[in-house]
Design a protein around this motif. Structure first.
Motif, short mmCIF file in Angstrom:
data_model
loop_
_atom_site.label_atom_id
_atom_site.label_comp_id
_atom_site.label_asym_id
_atom_site.label_seq_id
_atom_site.Cartn_x
_atom_site.Cartn_y
_atom_site.Cartn_z
N SER A 184 -62.49 6.19 -67.16
CA SER A 184 -63.43 6.69 -66.14
C SER A 184 -62.79 7.75 -65.25
CB SER A 184 -63.89 5.53 -65.25
OG SER A 184 -64.60 4.58 -66.01
N TYR A 185 -61.48 7.73 -65.14
CA TYR A 185 -60.77 8.68 -64.28
C TYR A 185 -60.20 9.85 -65.06
CZ TYR A 185 -61.26 4.98 -60.91
OH TYR A 185 -61.79 4.03 -60.07
N ALA A 186 -60.14 9.76 -66.38
CA ALA A 186 -59.54 10.80 -67.20
C ALA A 186 -60.52 11.93 -67.52
CB ALA A 186 -59.00 10.19 -68.50
N GLU A 187 -61.79 11.70 -67.28
CA GLU A 187 -62.80 12.71 -67.59
C GLU A 187 -62.62 13.94 -66.71
OE1 GLU A 187 -66.55 10.83 -66.92
OE2 GLU A 187 -66.06 9.13 -68.19
N VAL A 188 -62.94 15.10 -67.26
CA VAL A 188 -62.84 16.34 -66.49
C VAL A 188 -63.81 16.31 -65.30
CG1 VAL A 188 -63.15 18.84 -66.57
CG2 VAL A 188 -62.10 17.65 -68.50
N GLN A 189 -65.01 15.84 -65.54
CA GLN A 189 -66.02 15.76 -64.50
C GLN A 189 -66.16 14.31 -64.01
OE1 GLN A 189 -68.22 18.26 -63.18
NE2 GLN A 189 -66.64 19.58 -64.01
N THR A 190 -65.06 13.68 -63.66
CA THR A 190 -65.11 12.29 -63.24
C THR A 190 -65.94 12.12 -61.97
OG1 THR A 190 -63.80 10.37 -62.59
CG2 THR A 190 -62.93 12.51 -61.96
N PRO A 191 -66.74 11.07 -61.91
CA PRO A 191 -67.49 10.81 -60.68
C PRO A 191 -66.60 10.21 -59.58
CG PRO A 191 -68.00 9.15 -62.34
CD PRO A 191 -67.11 10.16 -62.99
N TYR A 192 -65.34 10.03 -59.90
CA TYR A 192 -64.40 9.40 -58.96
C TYR A 192 -63.36 10.41 -58.49
CZ TYR A 192 -66.71 5.53 -61.22
OH TYR A 192 -67.67 4.69 -61.74
N ALA A 193 -63.82 11.57 -58.07
CA ALA A 193 -62.92 12.68 -57.71
C ALA A 193 -62.03 12.34 -56.52
CB ALA A 193 -63.74 13.93 -57.41
N SER A 194 -62.53 11.61 -55.55
CA SER A 194 -61.71 11.27 -54.38
C SER A 194 -60.57 10.33 -54.77
CB SER A 194 -62.56 10.62 -53.28
OG SER A 194 -63.46 11.56 -52.75
N THR A 195 -60.86 9.39 -55.65
CA THR A 195 -59.82 8.47 -56.10
C THR A 195 -58.74 9.24 -56.86
OG1 THR A 195 -61.49 6.73 -56.29
CG2 THR A 195 -59.37 6.32 -57.36
N VAL A 196 -59.14 10.14 -57.72
CA VAL A 196 -58.19 10.95 -58.48
C VAL A 196 -57.38 11.83 -57.53
CG1 VAL A 196 -57.96 12.78 -60.20
CG2 VAL A 196 -59.52 10.87 -60.61
N ALA A 197 -58.02 12.39 -56.52
CA ALA A 197 -57.31 13.25 -55.55
C ALA A 197 -56.25 12.44 -54.79
CB ALA A 197 -58.30 13.88 -54.58
N VAL A 198 -56.59 11.23 -54.39
CA VAL A 198 -55.62 10.38 -53.69
C VAL A 198 -54.48 10.03 -54.63
CG1 VAL A 198 -55.27 8.10 -52.64
CG2 VAL A 198 -57.27 9.48 -52.01
N TYR A 199 -54.81 9.66 -55.86
CA TYR A 199 -53.78 9.34 -56.85
C TYR A 199 -52.83 10.53 -57.03
CZ TYR A 199 -51.68 8.45 -61.41
OH TYR A 199 -50.79 8.29 -62.42
N ARG A 200 -53.37 11.71 -57.18
CA ARG A 200 -52.53 12.91 -57.38
C ARG A 200 -51.67 13.18 -56.15
NH1 ARG A 200 -57.08 16.44 -60.44
NH2 ARG A 200 -56.73 15.57 -62.51
N GLU A 201 -52.24 12.98 -54.97
CA GLU A 201 -51.47 13.18 -53.73
C GLU A 201 -50.26 12.25 -53.69
OE1 GLU A 201 -52.11 12.05 -49.09
OE2 GLU A 201 -53.76 13.16 -50.04
#
Length: 155
Positions: free
Chosen positions: A133-150
């Motif tokens: 769910s988080y690996a998709e280019v257009q993931t609906p969980y962009a904030s979670t991915v942004a926090v993870y990357r941070e």
């Protein structure tokens, strides 16, 4: 002589006006500090309430997932239970997405949030069954991915 009394009267009025202005300025400074302290306390209270709301939402959906997993074990062929379980997993990801959005917006204490949710966010993004769910280019969980990357991106 009348001019002298007028001058003395004007001087007394000016001195009195200066004293009143000085007292008002001092009172203004005191009230400003009190107001700023009150606003700061209200902000902390609002942050605390928001953090409690986040914890409650995550705990509630986690409880739902556990209950549904137990029910699926009892009745593994039930399509309705499997659908409900999938919906609960999505609600679980959405709860973290909402929390991460508030983190990104600075609405909650970032240090406390990281201490509380760092492990779980890493698990969501890196491990199954949520990883895809988080690996998709257009993931609906962009904030979670942004926090993870941070937190986990190498500089």
């Amino acid at each position: 002589m009348s001019s002298t009394w007028t001058d003395i009267g004007a001087l007394v009025v000016a001195v009195f006006a200066f004293i009143v202005a000085t007292l008002n300025y001092h009172k203004y400074k005191i009230l400003t500090v009190q107001y700023n302290n009150m606003v700061h306390m209200q902000t902390l209270t609002a942050q605390g309430a928001l953090e409690t709301q986040i914890r409650s939402a995550i705990a509630e959906v986690t409880h739902d997932i556990v209950e549904l997993a137990i029910e699926i074990e009892k009745n593994p062929e039930s399509k309705m239970l499997q659908y409900a379980y999938s919906a609960a997993e999505e609600s679980y990801r959405n709860a973290y997405e909402d929390a991460c959005g508030k983190y990104m917006d600075g609405k909650i204490d970032k240090e406390r949030f990281r201490k509380m949710y760092q492990r779980e966010i890493r698990r969501l993004v890196e491990e199954e069954p949520h990883k895809q769910s988080y690996a998709e280019v257009q993931t609906p969980y962009a904030s979670t991915v942004a926090v993870y990357r941070e937190w986990y991106s190498q500089p």
